[in-house]
Design a protein around this motif. Structure first.
Motif, PDB file in Angstrom:
ATOM      1  N   GLY A  24       1.174  18.162 -18.080  1.00 37.13           N
ATOM      2  CA  GLY A  24       1.138  17.880 -16.709  1.00 37.13           C
ATOM      3  C   GLY A  24       0.299  17.093 -16.061  1.00 37.13           C
ATOM      4  O   GLY A  24       0.212  16.913 -14.685  1.00 37.13           O
ATOM      5  N   CYS A  25      -0.572  16.351 -16.670  1.00 35.24           N
ATOM      6  CA  CYS A  25      -1.643  15.479 -16.231  1.00 35.24           C
ATOM      7  C   CYS A  25      -1.125  14.484 -15.296  1.00 35.24           C
ATOM      8  O   CYS A  25      -0.119  13.814 -15.581  1.00 35.24           O
ATOM      9  CB  CYS A  25      -2.167  14.841 -17.442  1.00 35.24           C
ATOM     10  N   ALA A  26      -1.567  14.214 -14.397  1.00 33.99           N
ATOM     11  CA  ALA A  26      -1.102  13.144 -13.313  1.00 33.99           C
ATOM     12  C   ALA A  26      -1.616  11.839 -13.964  1.00 33.99           C
ATOM     13  O   ALA A  26      -2.351  11.605 -14.839  1.00 33.99           O
ATOM     14  CB  ALA A  26      -1.888  13.188 -12.244  1.00 33.99           C
ATOM     15  N   THR A  27      -0.501  10.854 -13.705  1.00 37.38           N
ATOM     16  CA  THR A  27      -0.807   9.484 -14.073  1.00 37.38           C
ATOM     17  C   THR A  27      -0.817   8.516 -13.144  1.00 37.38           C
ATOM     18  O   THR A  27      -0.440   8.877 -11.907  1.00 37.38           O
ATOM     19  CB  THR A  27       0.342   9.193 -15.237  1.00 37.38           C
ATOM     20  N   PHE A  28      -1.364   7.371 -13.146  1.00 37.79           N
ATOM     21  CA  PHE A  28      -1.391   6.190 -12.298  1.00 37.79           C
ATOM     22  C   PHE A  28      -0.062   5.759 -12.019  1.00 37.79           C
ATOM     23  O   PHE A  28       0.647   5.625 -12.935  1.00 37.79           O
ATOM     24  CB  PHE A  28      -2.265   5.109 -12.837  1.00 37.79           C
ATOM     25  N   SER A  29       0.373   5.510 -10.750  1.00 37.50           N
ATOM     26  CA  SER A  29       1.551   4.834 -10.349  1.00 37.50           C
ATOM     27  C   SER A  29       1.422   3.402 -10.563  1.00 37.50           C
ATOM     28  O   SER A  29       0.419   2.891 -10.846  1.00 37.50           O
ATOM     29  CB  SER A  29       1.795   4.953  -9.036  1.00 37.50           C
ATOM     30  N   SER A  30       2.737   2.903 -10.650  1.00 33.93           N
ATOM     31  CA  SER A  30       2.897   1.401 -11.221  1.00 33.93           C
ATOM     32  C   SER A  30       2.412   0.623  -9.898  1.00 33.93           C
ATOM     33  O   SER A  30       1.954  -0.650 -10.520  1.00 33.93           O
ATOM     34  CB  SER A  30       4.381   1.226 -11.385  1.00 33.93           C
ATOM     35  N   ASP A  31       2.516   1.008  -8.724  1.00 30.57           N
ATOM     36  CA  ASP A  31       2.468   0.064  -7.535  1.00 30.57           C
ATOM     37  C   ASP A  31       0.873   0.402  -6.890  1.00 30.57           C
ATOM     38  O   ASP A  31       0.418  -0.078  -6.047  1.00 30.57           O
ATOM     39  CB  ASP A  31       3.160   0.127  -6.371  1.00 30.57           C
ATOM     40  N   GLY A  32       0.231   1.547  -7.389  1.00 33.28           N
ATOM     41  CA  GLY A  32      -1.173   1.951  -6.816  1.00 33.28           C
ATOM     42  C   GLY A  32      -1.016   2.377  -5.303  1.00 33.28           C
ATOM     43  O   GLY A  32      -2.213   2.247  -4.554  1.00 33.28           O
ATOM     44  N   GLY A  33       0.181   2.692  -4.751  1.00 37.16           N
ATOM     45  CA  GLY A  33       0.251   2.938  -3.321  1.00 37.16           C
ATOM     46  C   GLY A  33       0.566   1.963  -2.405  1.00 37.16           C
ATOM     47  O   GLY A  33       0.799   2.022  -1.254  1.00 37.16           O
ATOM     48  N   LEU A  34       0.702   0.678  -2.942  1.00 39.71           N
ATOM     49  CA  LEU A  34       0.778  -0.539  -2.339  1.00 39.71           C
ATOM     50  C   LEU A  34       2.110  -0.404  -1.528  1.00 39.71           C
ATOM     51  O   LEU A  34       2.307  -1.156  -0.456  1.00 39.71           O
ATOM     52  CB  LEU A  34       0.523  -1.763  -3.015  1.00 39.71           C
ATOM     53  N   ASP A  35       3.376   0.084  -2.277  1.00 37.60           N
ATOM     54  CA  ASP A  35       4.806   0.032  -1.654  1.00 37.60           C
ATOM     55  C   ASP A  35       4.525   0.746  -0.216  1.00 37.60           C
ATOM     56  O   ASP A  35       5.327   0.205   0.662  1.00 37.60           O
ATOM     57  CB  ASP A  35       5.574   0.391  -2.792  1.00 37.60           C
ATOM     58  N   ALA A  36       4.044   1.779  -0.427  1.00 30.38           N
ATOM     59  CA  ALA A  36       4.061   2.697   0.912  1.00 30.38           C
ATOM     60  C   ALA A  36       3.262   1.951   1.939  1.00 30.38           C
ATOM     61  O   ALA A  36       3.710   1.862   3.254  1.00 30.38           O
ATOM     62  CB  ALA A  36       3.374   4.118   0.476  1.00 30.38           C
ATOM     63  N   VAL A  37       2.199   1.283   1.669  1.00 31.76           N
ATOM     64  CA  VAL A  37       1.451   0.693   2.777  1.00 31.76           C
ATOM     65  C   VAL A  37       2.154  -0.746   3.270  1.00 31.76           C
ATOM     66  O   VAL A  37       2.313  -0.842   4.527  1.00 31.76           O
ATOM     67  CB  VAL A  37       0.261   0.201   1.983  1.00 31.76           C
ATOM     68  N   SER A  38       2.901  -1.242   2.413  1.00 32.84           N
ATOM     69  CA  SER A  38       3.860  -2.349   2.873  1.00 32.84           C
ATOM     70  C   SER A  38       4.996  -2.073   3.471  1.00 32.84           C
ATOM     71  O   SER A  38       5.202  -2.718   4.573  1.00 32.84           O
ATOM     72  CB  SER A  38       4.223  -2.776   1.369  1.00 32.84           C
ATOM     73  N   SER A  39       5.416  -0.734   3.222  1.00 37.33           N
ATOM     74  CA  SER A  39       6.524  -0.319   4.089  1.00 37.33           C
ATOM     75  C   SER A  39       6.179  -0.074   5.640  1.00 37.33           C
ATOM     76  O   SER A  39       6.738  -0.358   6.520  1.00 37.33           O
ATOM     77  CB  SER A  39       7.083   0.879   3.300  1.00 37.33           C
ATOM     78  N   MET A  40       4.963   0.629   5.655  1.00 26.91           N
ATOM     79  CA  MET A  40       4.502   0.907   7.109  1.00 26.91           C
ATOM     80  C   MET A  40       4.060  -0.163   7.808  1.00 26.91           C
ATOM     81  O   MET A  40       4.222  -0.241   8.874  1.00 26.91           O
ATOM     82  CB  MET A  40       3.274   2.108   6.990  1.00 26.91           C
ATOM     83  N   THR A  41       3.681  -1.100   6.978  1.00 24.53           N
ATOM     84  CA  THR A  41       3.048  -2.505   7.800  1.00 24.53           C
ATOM     85  C   THR A  41       4.277  -3.145   8.126  1.00 24.53           C
ATOM     86  O   THR A  41       4.426  -3.769   9.452  1.00 24.53           O
ATOM     87  CB  THR A  41       2.381  -3.280   6.721  1.00 24.53           C
ATOM     88  N   THR A  42       5.346  -3.211   7.381  1.00 26.37           N
ATOM     89  CA  THR A  42       6.612  -4.020   7.689  1.00 26.37           C
ATOM     90  C   THR A  42       7.231  -3.170   8.934  1.00 26.37           C
ATOM     91  O   THR A  42       7.831  -3.983   9.791  1.00 26.37           O
ATOM     92  CB  THR A  42       7.754  -3.880   6.497  1.00 26.37           C
ATOM     93  N   GLU A  43       7.431  -2.077   8.964  1.00 27.38           N
ATOM     94  CA  GLU A  43       7.926  -1.108  10.174  1.00 27.38           C
ATOM     95  C   GLU A  43       7.029  -1.504  11.657  1.00 27.38           C
ATOM     96  O   GLU A  43       7.790  -1.794  12.583  1.00 27.38           O
ATOM     97  CB  GLU A  43       7.670   0.271   9.995  1.00 27.38           C
ATOM     98  N   ARG A  44       5.860  -1.895  11.377  1.00 30.54           N
ATOM     99  CA  ARG A  44       4.913  -2.031  12.774  1.00 30.54           C
ATOM    100  C   ARG A  44       4.756  -3.548  12.849  1.00 30.54           C
ATOM    101  O   ARG A  44       4.769  -3.756  14.385  1.00 30.54           O
ATOM    102  CB  ARG A  44       3.782  -1.302  12.576  1.00 30.54           C
ATOM    103  N   ILE A  45       4.774  -4.329  12.112  1.00 25.18           N
ATOM    104  CA  ILE A  45       4.447  -5.978  12.479  1.00 25.18           C
ATOM    105  C   ILE A  45       5.532  -6.842  11.967  1.00 25.18           C
ATOM    106  O   ILE A  45       5.391  -8.086  12.132  1.00 25.18           O
ATOM    107  CB  ILE A  45       3.064  -6.312  11.958  1.00 25.18           C
ATOM    108  N   GLY A  46       6.514  -6.253  11.194  1.00 29.15           N
ATOM    109  CA  GLY A  46       7.645  -7.079  10.505  1.00 29.15           C
ATOM    110  C   GLY A  46       7.250  -8.074   9.437  1.00 29.15           C
ATOM    111  O   GLY A  46       7.863  -8.766   9.019  1.00 29.15           O
TER     112      GLY A  46
END
Length: 477
Positions: A24-46
């Motif tokens: 059950g060891c955690a592994t690194f994600s493919s996007d490194g969390g950038l997709d979530a950051v991009s989504s939050m940014t798009t919601e606020r500044i387009g």
């Protein structure tokens, strides 16, 4: 505590727990969390966030950057360039990798310890081997992963905050640069008119048609206009360089083109509506403060869980002597809470939690106040800019037209006409500044609703739990 008896049940339990943990060891994600950051940014500044990875994505980003810089830059284009090219923002995004590495590490069991001992004498040799596993670390993996998962979420919020702040700063720098360039061009026109007036005054003074006092007035106005032009040109250069820094451009890229004038005012201003409630939903610093409180609460639970016993290790042991069969068994190591019962660590975690709760409440109160203040500045600047556009500028134009008619009818001298032109200078500059201030206030209002209200840096995600970390379960040898 140690026994050298056969104990297959313990071996099976330890082996099963180890296999479950490793599986059950955690592994690194493919996007490194950038997709979530991009989504939050798009919601606020387009606009989204992209971090070039590899040759192909870097080439795509560079092609988009080159295409934007070849056009006349709009405010949105300038923001896009900054999001693609600002190195400070990229450095902030690198914090995501640090937080994710901590999350992956929290999901992994500590390496087992191996010991080997050999004793000899009287013709006999005794060899002892043991492998020890950290059982406290094993059972607290879910808690530690949950805490680090919240920290990773906090790092995403911090990165999105930096992106929104970069976009807001770039947009404001664009408005300042356009307004400064517009003022510099007007100052150049004023200087040219002042020089013509001074030259005319000198000619008239030579033939005796103008007094020395009037000639001196024209000359000093020309000299002041020259000084004002120098200041205006420097202000335009400084504003442009500020924009260039935020966009991360250098060399030939700094030859970007800006429009000649600021955008027109909108027909109607934005109504306040439910901006406070919207700010509570959208503001990233409020969300981060809430997440910090949740993470601190989980860290408190971890401290309470390991407050009494935080060192418990178990492992397999075997021993062999010369001429005798090997003996197998297990060993358990337990720290006795004789001097430290863990009360101080738990009390510290509780104090950190209450500190985080109060800070969250303070952040929310400040956010509500900031958004109200930002709307007041926005509405005031709109009304002032509209007043200049609809009242002052038309009246100034009418005065100028009437003055020109009287000059054409020989009812006033050329110097009276020039004096009227000088009177318009302050009005024109004030109108440009009022229009600029409106767009700056509009940007600040959006930041107050979506970002952090123009406050200080949010802080790195590594401090998200306010000092209470997964290290609360670390052994206290």
């Amino acid at each position: 505590m140690r026994t050298t008896q056969q104990h297959p049940v313990l071996r099976a339990v330890v082996t099963g727990a180890l296999a479950l943990t490793l599986g059950g060891c955690a592994t690194f994600s493919s996007d490194g969390g950038l997709d979530a950051v991009s989504s939050m940014t798009t919601e606020r500044i387009g606009q989204d966030i992209r971090l070039p990875r590899g040759t192909s994505t870097h080439a795509e980003a560079q092609a988009e950057l080159d295409a934007l810089l070849k056009q006349t830059l709009t405010a949105d284009h300038a923001v896009r360039v900054a999001l693609l090219n600002n190195r400070g923002l990229r450095a902030s995004l690198a914090e995501l990798g640090v937080a994710e590495a901590d999350l992956v590490q929290a999901g992994r069991m500590a390496n087992p310890s191996f010991s080997f001992g050999r004793m000899g004498g009287s013709g006999e040799t005794e060899i002892e081997r043991s492998v020890m596993f950290d059982l406290v670390g094993l059972v607290t993996i879910p808690l530690r992963r949950d805490i680090e998962g919240r920290r990773f979420d906090g790092a995403k919020l911090v990165a999105a905050t930096e992106a929104v702040r970069t976009a807001s700063d770039t947009r404001k720098a664009w408005f300042n640069a356009v307004a400064a360039a517009q003022s510099a061009r007007y100052a150049e026109q004023v200087r040219e008119a002042a020089q013509a007036s001074a030259e005319l005054a000198a000619r008239m003074a030579r033939v005796g048609n103008l007094s020395a006092l009037d000639q001196a007035r024209e000359q000093v106005f020309s000299a002041e206009a020259t000084a004002q032009l120098a200041r205006a040109r420097h202000n335009a250069t400084a504003a442009r360089e500020r924009l260039a820094r935020l966009m991360g451009v250098w060399g030939a890229q700094t030859a970007f083109r800006l429009p000649d004038r600021l955008p027109d005012l909108p027909d109607t201003p934005r109504e306040p509506g439910n901006i406070e409630a919207l700010a509570m939903q959208q503001r990233l610093d409020v969300q981060l403060a809430k997440l910090r409180t949740q993470a601190t609460a989980r860290a408190l639970g971890l401290s309470q869980a390991t407050g009494f016993v935080n060192v418990l290790e178990a492992g397999y042991v075997n021993a062999s002597k010369t001429g005798q069969p090997r003996e197998n068994g297990y060993e358990v190591e337990l720290a006795l809470p004789l001097f430290d019962w863990g009360g101080a660590r738990v009390a510290k975690a509780e104090a950190l939690y209450m500190q985080s709760v109060h800070r969250t409440a303070d952040t929310a109160i400040s956010a509500r106040s900031q958004v109200r203040e930002a709307y007041s500045a926005y509405r005031t600047s709109y009304d002032v800019a509209k007043h200049y556009r609809d009242e002052i500028v038309p009246l100034r134009k009418k005065i100028s037209e009437e003055t020109l008619l009287r000059y054409n009818g020989m009812l006033m001298s050329v110097f009276e006409l020039l004096a009227d032109a000088r009177a318009q200078i302050n009005g024109v500059n004030a109108a440009i500044e009022a229009q600029r201030d409106y767009w700056l206030a509009d940007t600040d209002l959006q930041a107050a609703i979506n970002g952090t209200g123009g406050g200080g840096a949010v802080g790195v995600a590594s401090g998200m739990a306010g000092g209470a970390s997964t290290d609360a379960a670390a052994p206290a040898h």
